[in-house]
Design a protein around this motif. Structure first.
Motif, PDB file in Angstrom:
ATOM      1  N   HIS A 199     -39.244  -4.533 -13.552  1.00 21.24           N
ATOM      2  CA  HIS A 199     -39.899  -3.273 -12.658  1.00 21.24           C
ATOM      3  C   HIS A 199     -40.287  -2.422 -13.797  1.00 21.24           C
ATOM      4  O   HIS A 199     -41.687  -1.566 -13.086  1.00 21.24           O
ATOM      5  N   TYR A 200     -39.739  -1.641 -14.329  1.00 23.26           N
ATOM      6  CA  TYR A 200     -38.712  -0.537 -15.282  1.00 23.26           C
ATOM      7  C   TYR A 200     -40.627  -1.272 -16.132  1.00 23.26           C
ATOM      8  O   TYR A 200     -41.711   0.102 -16.456  1.00 23.26           O
ATOM      9  N   ASN A 201     -40.321  -2.604 -16.212  1.00 21.69           N
ATOM     10  CA  ASN A 201     -41.387  -2.447 -17.575  1.00 21.69           C
ATOM     11  C   ASN A 201     -42.997  -2.622 -16.596  1.00 21.69           C
ATOM     12  O   ASN A 201     -44.129  -1.979 -17.349  1.00 21.69           O
ATOM     13  N   SER A 202     -43.319  -3.432 -15.666  1.00 26.68           N
ATOM     14  CA  SER A 202     -44.642  -3.410 -14.950  1.00 26.68           C
ATOM     15  C   SER A 202     -44.767  -2.081 -14.842  1.00 26.68           C
ATOM     16  O   SER A 202     -46.537  -1.723 -14.602  1.00 26.68           O
ATOM     17  N   GLU A 203     -44.423  -1.217 -14.370  1.00 29.46           N
ATOM     18  CA  GLU A 203     -44.450   0.568 -13.611  1.00 29.46           C
ATOM     19  C   GLU A 203     -45.578   1.132 -15.001  1.00 29.46           C
ATOM     20  O   GLU A 203     -46.166   1.414 -14.278  1.00 29.46           O
ATOM     21  N   MET A 204     -44.422   0.054 -16.196  1.00 27.54           N
ATOM     22  CA  MET A 204     -44.896   1.453 -17.071  1.00 27.54           C
ATOM     23  C   MET A 204     -46.875   1.019 -17.561  1.00 27.54           C
ATOM     24  O   MET A 204     -47.334   1.466 -18.553  1.00 27.54           O
ATOM     25  N   GLN A 205     -46.782  -0.217 -17.747  1.00 33.40           N
ATOM     26  CA  GLN A 205     -47.732  -1.095 -17.952  1.00 33.40           C
ATOM     27  C   GLN A 205     -48.864  -0.520 -16.516  1.00 33.40           C
ATOM     28  O   GLN A 205     -50.189  -0.646 -17.462  1.00 33.40           O
ATOM     29  N   VAL A 206     -48.908  -0.148 -15.926  1.00 31.11           N
ATOM     30  CA  VAL A 206     -49.546  -0.263 -14.885  1.00 31.11           C
ATOM     31  C   VAL A 206     -50.342   1.162 -15.093  1.00 31.11           C
ATOM     32  O   VAL A 206     -51.380   1.611 -15.308  1.00 31.11           O
ATOM     33  N   ILE A 207     -48.754   2.439 -15.452  1.00 31.89           N
ATOM     34  CA  ILE A 207     -48.775   3.441 -16.523  1.00 31.89           C
ATOM     35  C   ILE A 207     -50.144   3.556 -17.398  1.00 31.89           C
ATOM     36  O   ILE A 207     -51.218   4.678 -17.163  1.00 31.89           O
TER      37      ILE A 207
END
Length: 207
Positions: A199-207
């Motif tokens: 989830h952390y990596n998914s959020e970073m990709q969105v940002i």
């Protein structure tokens, strides 16, 4: 080996039934891919190399070290390597010392990866007595190489960030608080840890 895709899905589905925030996050980010490493010297050494550096940096150092000394499955290759060779691979003086200590534990027979205690806390205690292996490193090894279902690396910064984010905390919860919260999520915490990184990596990709 680590948790399989089927295990991750089953464990996370169990958590989703008791915590709506996790159910919503799974719908958003999907299920994580398995993170599986072989049991033994090479994986624990990779954990040492990965301490306090990025994944890309750790992977580069690991590959360079293997190219210089040979298979890292064999601890004798570390024992035989010169200090100059270990430094040339990118190991700091401290990490080179840790790598030698680990190799000695394995070659001497004091550390038998096939005979770690079944109890998680006892297994962690057996690993942290090795120079350079702290609780985080021991937990990461037991999760990725042994697939222990309830390992919970609460000292991991990304785990803390994501637990706080998923549960709507205004500030990142401390390691102590994350451990307290996670008591309600036994015995599925290993899968949850893997999901927090996903989830952390998914959020970073969105940002």
């Amino acid at each position: 080996m680590g948790l399989t895709a089927e295990q991750l899905r089953s464990e996370l589905d169990s958590l989703a039934r008791v915590e709506p925030a996790f159910a919503a996050a799974i719908l958003r980010a999907g299920y994580p891919a398995p993170r599986i490493n072989p049991r033994g010297h090479a994986t624990l050494l990779r954990t040492i190399i990965g301490q306090q550096v990025s994944t890309l940096s750790a992977d580069s150092t690991y590959r360079k070290l293997e190219g210089l000394v040979g298979s890292l499955d064999d601890p004798d290759n570390i024992a035989r390597a010169s200090d100059e060779t270990l430094r040339a691979a990118g190991l700091s003086r401290q990490k080179a010392s840790y790598a030698r200590s680990l190799a000695d534990e394995v070659t001497s027979g004091r550390l038998d990866f096939d005979a770690l205690p079944a109890d998680d806390e006892e297994a962690i205690a057996a690993l942290v007595r090795i120079k350079g292996i702290g609780r985080w490193s021991a937990e990461i090894y037991l999760l990725f190489a042994e697939g222990r279902l309830d390992i919970w690396p609460a000292g991991d910064l990304a785990v803390q960030i994501e637990i706080g984010r998923l549960l709507g905390h205004e500030v990142r919860p401390s390691e102590k608080r994350v451990r307290e919260l996670a008591e309600a999520w036994r015995p599925h915490r290993g899968a949850l840890a893997i999901f927090t990184w996903h989830h952390y990596n998914s959020e970073m990709q969105v940002i």
